[in-house]
Design a protein around this motif. Structure first.
Motif, PDB file in Angstrom:
ATOM      1  N   ALA A   1       0.844  -1.203   0.000  1.00 47.96           N
ATOM      2  CA  ALA A   1       0.000   0.000   0.000  1.00 47.96           C
ATOM      3  C   ALA A   1       0.877   1.250   0.000  1.00 47.96           C
ATOM      4  O   ALA A   1       0.649   2.201  -0.756  1.00 47.96           O
ATOM      5  N   LEU A   2       1.907   1.220   0.831  1.00 54.80           N
ATOM      6  CA  LEU A   2       2.824   2.356   0.950  1.00 54.80           C
ATOM      7  C   LEU A   2       3.460   2.675  -0.389  1.00 54.80           C
ATOM      8  O   LEU A   2       3.480   3.816  -0.856  1.00 54.80           O
ATOM      9  N   GLU A   3       3.975   1.639  -1.037  1.00 56.77           N
ATOM     10  CA  GLU A   3       4.643   1.815  -2.329  1.00 56.77           C
ATOM     11  C   GLU A   3       3.688   2.381  -3.361  1.00 56.77           C
ATOM     12  O   GLU A   3       4.003   3.323  -4.070  1.00 56.77           O
ATOM     13  N   ALA A   4       2.508   1.750  -3.437  1.00 59.82           N
ATOM     14  CA  ALA A   4       1.529   2.168  -4.441  1.00 59.82           C
ATOM     15  C   ALA A   4       1.185   3.649  -4.277  1.00 59.82           C
ATOM     16  O   ALA A   4       1.141   4.413  -5.255  1.00 59.82           O
ATOM     17  N   LEU A   5       0.964   4.064  -3.028  1.00 61.49           N
ATOM     18  CA  LEU A   5       0.577   5.464  -2.802  1.00 61.49           C
ATOM     19  C   LEU A   5       1.746   6.408  -3.069  1.00 61.49           C
ATOM     20  O   LEU A   5       1.576   7.458  -3.695  1.00 61.49           O
ATOM     21  N   LYS A   6       2.930   6.026  -2.609  1.00 66.96           N
ATOM     22  CA  LYS A   6       4.103   6.891  -2.822  1.00 66.96           C
ATOM     23  C   LYS A   6       4.386   7.064  -4.298  1.00 66.96           C
ATOM     24  O   LYS A   6       4.670   8.159  -4.771  1.00 66.96           O
ATOM     25  N   ASN A   7       4.296   5.960  -5.041  1.00 66.32           N
ATOM     26  CA  ASN A   7       4.568   6.036  -6.473  1.00 66.32           C
ATOM     27  C   ASN A   7       3.606   6.956  -7.191  1.00 66.32           C
ATOM     28  O   ASN A   7       3.891   7.458  -8.273  1.00 66.32           O
ATOM     29  N   ASN A   8       2.439   7.149  -6.595  1.00 63.72           N
ATOM     30  CA  ASN A   8       1.463   8.030  -7.211  1.00 63.72           C
ATOM     31  C   ASN A   8       1.501   9.427  -6.614  1.00 63.72           C
ATOM     32  O   ASN A   8       0.561  10.194  -6.759  1.00 63.72           O
ATOM     33  N   GLY A   9       2.595   9.737  -5.934  1.00 62.26           N
ATOM     34  CA  GLY A   9       2.822  11.109  -5.472  1.00 62.26           C
ATOM     35  C   GLY A   9       2.168  11.506  -4.171  1.00 62.26           C
ATOM     36  O   GLY A   9       2.157  12.680  -3.822  1.00 62.26           O
ATOM     37  N   PHE A  10       1.630  10.556  -3.429  1.00 68.70           N
ATOM     38  CA  PHE A  10       0.998  10.931  -2.172  1.00 68.70           C
ATOM     39  C   PHE A  10       2.018  10.995  -1.046  1.00 68.70           C
ATOM     40  O   PHE A  10       3.020  10.296  -1.065  1.00 68.70           O
ATOM     41  N   SER A  11       1.724  11.872  -0.093  1.00 71.34           N
ATOM     42  CA  SER A  11       2.580  11.977   1.071  1.00 71.34           C
ATOM     43  C   SER A  11       2.012  11.027   2.110  1.00 71.34           C
ATOM     44  O   SER A  11       0.897  11.216   2.594  1.00 71.34           O
ATOM     45  N   VAL A  12       2.787   9.962   2.426  1.00 71.94           N
ATOM     46  CA  VAL A  12       2.274   8.954   3.364  1.00 71.94           C
ATOM     47  C   VAL A  12       3.215   8.738   4.525  1.00 71.94           C
ATOM     48  O   VAL A  12       4.418   8.950   4.417  1.00 71.94           O
ATOM     49  N   GLY A  13       2.636   8.297   5.615  1.00 71.94           N
ATOM     50  CA  GLY A  13       3.452   7.983   6.777  1.00 71.94           C
ATOM     51  C   GLY A  13       2.933   6.716   7.415  1.00 71.94           C
ATOM     52  O   GLY A  13       1.814   6.281   7.141  1.00 71.94           O
ATOM     53  N   ILE A  14       3.774   6.128   8.261  1.00 71.95           N
ATOM     54  CA  ILE A  14       3.317   4.941   9.012  1.00 71.95           C
ATOM     55  C   ILE A  14       3.348   5.299  10.485  1.00 71.95           C
ATOM     56  O   ILE A  14       4.336   5.864  10.972  1.00 71.95           O
ATOM     57  N   THR A  15       2.259   4.972  11.156  1.00 73.65           N
ATOM     58  CA  THR A  15       2.172   5.282  12.584  1.00 73.65           C
ATOM     59  C   THR A  15       1.828   4.020  13.354  1.00 73.65           C
ATOM     60  O   THR A  15       1.064   3.175  12.866  1.00 73.65           O
ATOM     61  N   ASP A  16       2.382   3.927  14.553  1.00 71.06           N
ATOM     62  CA  ASP A  16       2.035   2.799  15.415  1.00 71.06           C
ATOM     63  C   ASP A  16       0.756   3.125  16.168  1.00 71.06           C
ATOM     64  O   ASP A  16       0.668   4.124  16.874  1.00 71.06           O
ATOM     65  N   VAL A  17      -0.234   2.237  16.033  1.00 71.64           N
ATOM     66  CA  VAL A  17      -1.470   2.402  16.801  1.00 71.64           C
ATOM     67  C   VAL A  17      -1.742   1.083  17.525  1.00 71.64           C
ATOM     68  O   VAL A  17      -1.034   0.096  17.319  1.00 71.64           O
ATOM     69  N   VAL A  18      -2.742   1.097  18.361  1.00 71.02           N
ATOM     70  CA  VAL A  18      -3.054  -0.080  19.169  1.00 71.02           C
ATOM     71  C   VAL A  18      -4.485  -0.531  18.908  1.00 71.02           C
ATOM     72  O   VAL A  18      -5.409   0.280  18.889  1.00 71.02           O
ATOM     73  N   ALA A  19      -4.661  -1.826  18.693  1.00 74.53           N
ATOM     74  CA  ALA A  19      -6.007  -2.382  18.493  1.00 74.53           C
ATOM     75  C   ALA A  19      -6.427  -3.082  19.783  1.00 74.53           C
ATOM     76  O   ALA A  19      -5.714  -3.939  20.295  1.00 74.53           O
ATOM     77  N   VAL A  20      -7.563  -2.688  20.304  1.00 71.87           N
ATOM     78  CA  VAL A  20      -8.018  -3.232  21.583  1.00 71.87           C
ATOM     79  C   VAL A  20      -9.402  -3.859  21.440  1.00 71.87           C
ATOM     80  O   VAL A  20     -10.277  -3.291  20.793  1.00 71.87           O
ATOM     81  N   GLU A  21      -9.572  -5.019  22.069  1.00 72.14           N
ATOM     82  CA  GLU A  21     -10.899  -5.642  22.048  1.00 72.14           C
ATOM     83  C   GLU A  21     -11.796  -4.930  23.040  1.00 72.14           C
ATOM     84  O   GLU A  21     -11.399  -4.642  24.173  1.00 72.14           O
ATOM     85  N   VAL A  22     -12.989  -4.648  22.588  1.00 69.32           N
ATOM     86  CA  VAL A  22     -13.944  -3.908  23.424  1.00 69.32           C
ATOM     87  C   VAL A  22     -15.205  -4.751  23.578  1.00 69.32           C
ATOM     88  O   VAL A  22     -15.725  -5.272  22.581  1.00 69.32           O
ATOM     89  N   MET A  23     -15.680  -4.866  24.790  1.00 69.95           N
ATOM     90  CA  MET A  23     -16.899  -5.662  25.012  1.00 69.95           C
ATOM     91  C   MET A  23     -18.035  -5.041  24.230  1.00 69.95           C
ATOM     92  O   MET A  23     -18.309  -3.836  24.343  1.00 69.95           O
ATOM     93  N   ASP A  24     -18.699  -5.862  23.430  1.00 65.87           N
ATOM     94  CA  ASP A  24     -19.726  -5.328  22.555  1.00 65.87           C
ATOM     95  C   ASP A  24     -21.050  -5.145  23.278  1.00 65.87           C
ATOM     96  O   ASP A  24     -22.038  -5.803  22.970  1.00 65.87           O
ATOM     97  N   LYS A  25     -21.049  -4.260  24.268  1.00 68.73           N
ATOM     98  CA  LYS A  25     -22.296  -3.900  24.943  1.00 68.73           C
ATOM     99  C   LYS A  25     -22.122  -2.524  25.576  1.00 68.73           C
ATOM    100  O   LYS A  25     -20.996  -2.056  25.715  1.00 68.73           O
ATOM    101  N   PRO A  26     -23.210  -1.880  25.962  1.00 68.49           N
ATOM    102  CA  PRO A  26     -23.101  -0.523  26.525  1.00 68.49           C
ATOM    103  C   PRO A  26     -22.090  -0.472  27.665  1.00 68.49           C
ATOM    104  O   PRO A  26     -22.090  -1.332  28.540  1.00 68.49           O
ATOM    105  N   GLY A  27     -21.223   0.516  27.628  1.00 66.16           N
ATOM    106  CA  GLY A  27     -20.224   0.664  28.690  1.00 66.16           C
ATOM    107  C   GLY A  27     -18.892   0.049  28.335  1.00 66.16           C
ATOM    108  O   GLY A  27     -17.894   0.290  29.024  1.00 66.16           O
TER     109      GLY A  27
END
Lengths: 353, 143
Positions: B55-81
């Motif tokens: 994805a990075l290569e494809a976007l860069k080759n087409n002139g877009f300014s891209v970056g990679i950032t570290d984020v965190v994926a967390v499981e969340v209980m699928d109910k109110p609260g």
């Protein structure tokens, strides 16, 4: 330095800040010349002069001020800004002469209309406008909207400030140069050859009476021609045509000289920014606006919007601090600013002067 | 434990988003989650994809300014609260959330939220110590 009683500064005509000094005699000379200029513009000792040129390091405000006092007129030192208050002052004090930049004059007219004050009911008879280029069409617009007769005044801080040349209200056809203080020449900007009367070229000046900052054959970068024909006003001083352009890329934005290279210096100082930028100048509500487009790149890009916005703000603040002009900064995608062979197109000037 | 997120700078011009999706489609990239943050002049498009390099290569080759950032994926209980529990925990520990957005797919019976933290290590430690599930990058791309 002991003999220098005043210091002024501007971006000058070369992009580096130009600092100029005046002896007491220079200030007196300047006051004389400005008194002459105001007289040519239609003013006299009984007039009340509303001076909307900026006061400070810029030579416009104090230049007119001292000239007005020398003339014996009553000067109101309003300076620039605070437009609503200026309209109220006009309505209450009844000034008869207006001195301002041409674009600010039109802006005053606009704000006055919004406030329900008509220039027809104000007491202005004449106006002396300068510090930026303006066309005959703009003159007609100013005269129509402000109900006064408008003349052009010319000068540069390296010479003395405003007061080098001025149009007479009788003819409004060419600016009389005060040849007893400044010797004008027109040269071919490419070869330096002196051109005869009537031919267009770069205006060059030599000062005769300046003490603290004398100059010899100074190239102004302004393009005009000289006309020695006697004028209907009776003055025999040579006239220069209204300045039609410059030999370089300097812009005048709200009366402030701005060189694209100065913007470049500001950008280069900010980490991560490459000098791929473009200046877009517009005129909105009769005031000049400057938008600086800056390309984002790998180093300056962030995933956080607030970081990007901070970057835009930082660039804008630095431009204001170093150049004294307010600019809106807009980050754009890489390669959006066209790369060209040779000199990059740095400026898109949408104003129709 | 970190997830790599791709961020793309977009000018507020018509068609920019569309062009990005066209480029990714052509490169055979599958978008797992996305969010767009906008200002009056520009937007930042954030993407979780199934193949970051490509994805990075494809976007860069087409002139877009891209970056990679570290984020965190967390499981969340699928109910109110469910989300509130997590945010409350972070708030009490004074960990700042820069931004967050939801993941489309579920992880088992749980919802998934993507978080961008100022102090990522601290955040991950805090979440795990409190019994929350932080999903590995490689798992997230193929959820």
């Amino acid at each position: 330095m002991d003999n220098v009683v005043r210091i002024h500064a501007s971006s000058g005509t070369t992009g580096q800040p130009t600092v100029v000094g005046y002896t007491a005699r220079d200030i007196n000379t300047w006051s004389e010349l400005m008194a002459r200029a105001l007289t040519a513009g239609g003013a006299g000792p009984k007039d009340i002069i509303h001076n909307a040129y900026g006061y400070g390091l810029f030579t416009g405000g104090l230049g007119v001020h001292y000239g007005a006092e020398k003339l014996g007129a009553s000067v109101i030192p309003v300076s620039g800004g605070n437009t609503n208050r200026q309209i109220i002052i006009m309505r209450d004090f009844g000034p008869t002469i207006l001195t301002a930049t041409p674009s600010y004059a039109l802006h005053l007219a606009e704000v006055a209309e919004e406030m329900g004050v008509s220039f027809e009911n104000l007491k202005f008879k004449y106006g002396v406008f300068g510090a930026e280029p303006w066309s005959e069409q703009m003159r007609h617009e100013i005269e129509r909207k402000l109900h006064l007769k408008a003349v052009d005044i010319y000068g540069l801080s390296e010479l003395i400030g405003p007061g080098v040349a001025v149009e007479c209200h009788e003819a409004q056809n060419g600016l009389h140069i005060f040849e007893d203080h400044f010797i004008p020449e027109i040269i071919d900007p490419a070869t330096g050859k002196v051109l005869p009367y009537g031919e267009s070229g770069e205006l060059v000046f030599t000062s005769i009476t300046k003490e603290a900052f004398p100059i010899v054959r100074y190239r102004t970068r302004d393009i005009t021609s000289l006309n020695p024909e006697p004028c209907i006003c009776g003055r025999t001083l040579v006239r220069m045509k209204k300045v039609s352009g410059r030999t370089d890329d300097m812009l005048i934005i709200r009366g402030v000289n701005v060189f694209p290279s100065q913007i470049e210096s500001v950008l280069m100082e900010i980490e991560g920014i490459e000098p791929h930028y473009q200046l877009v100048v517009d005129r909105e509500d009769n005031l000049d606006t400057l938008t600086v487009l800056v390309e984002i790149n790998e180093r300056s890009f962030s995933d956080e919007v607030k970081v990007l916005q901070q970057l835009e703000r930082k660039i804008s603040i630095n431009i204001k601090e170093y150049l004294g002009v307010s600019a809106r900064v807009k980050l754009v995608e890489p390669k959006v600013i066209a790369r060209s062979q040779g000199k990059a197109v740095r400026v898109i000037d949408n104003r129709k002067i | 434990m970190r997830v790599k997120q791709i961020s793309v700078f977009l000018e507020n011009k018509a068609g920019r988003l569309s062009e990005v999706t066209a480029i990714l489609a052509e490169a055979g990239i599958n978008i797992r989650a996305l969010s767009v943050a906008d200002t009056s002049d520009f937007g930042v498009l954030r993407l979780i994809v199934n193949d970051n390099q490509k994805a990075l290569e494809a976007l860069k080759n087409n002139g877009f300014s891209v970056g990679i950032t570290d984020v965190v994926a967390v499981e969340v209980m699928d109910k109110p609260g469910g989300l509130h529990t997590i945010l409350d925990l972070l708030h009490k520990a004074q960990i700042n959330v820069e931004y967050m957005y939801a993941f489309v797919q579920q992880s088992g019976s749980n919802a998934v939220m993507i978080f961008r933290f100022d102090h990522i290590e601290e955040a991950i430690k805090l979440l795990e110590e409190n019994g929350l599930t932080v999903i590995n990058g490689s798992k997230v791309y193929s959820l």
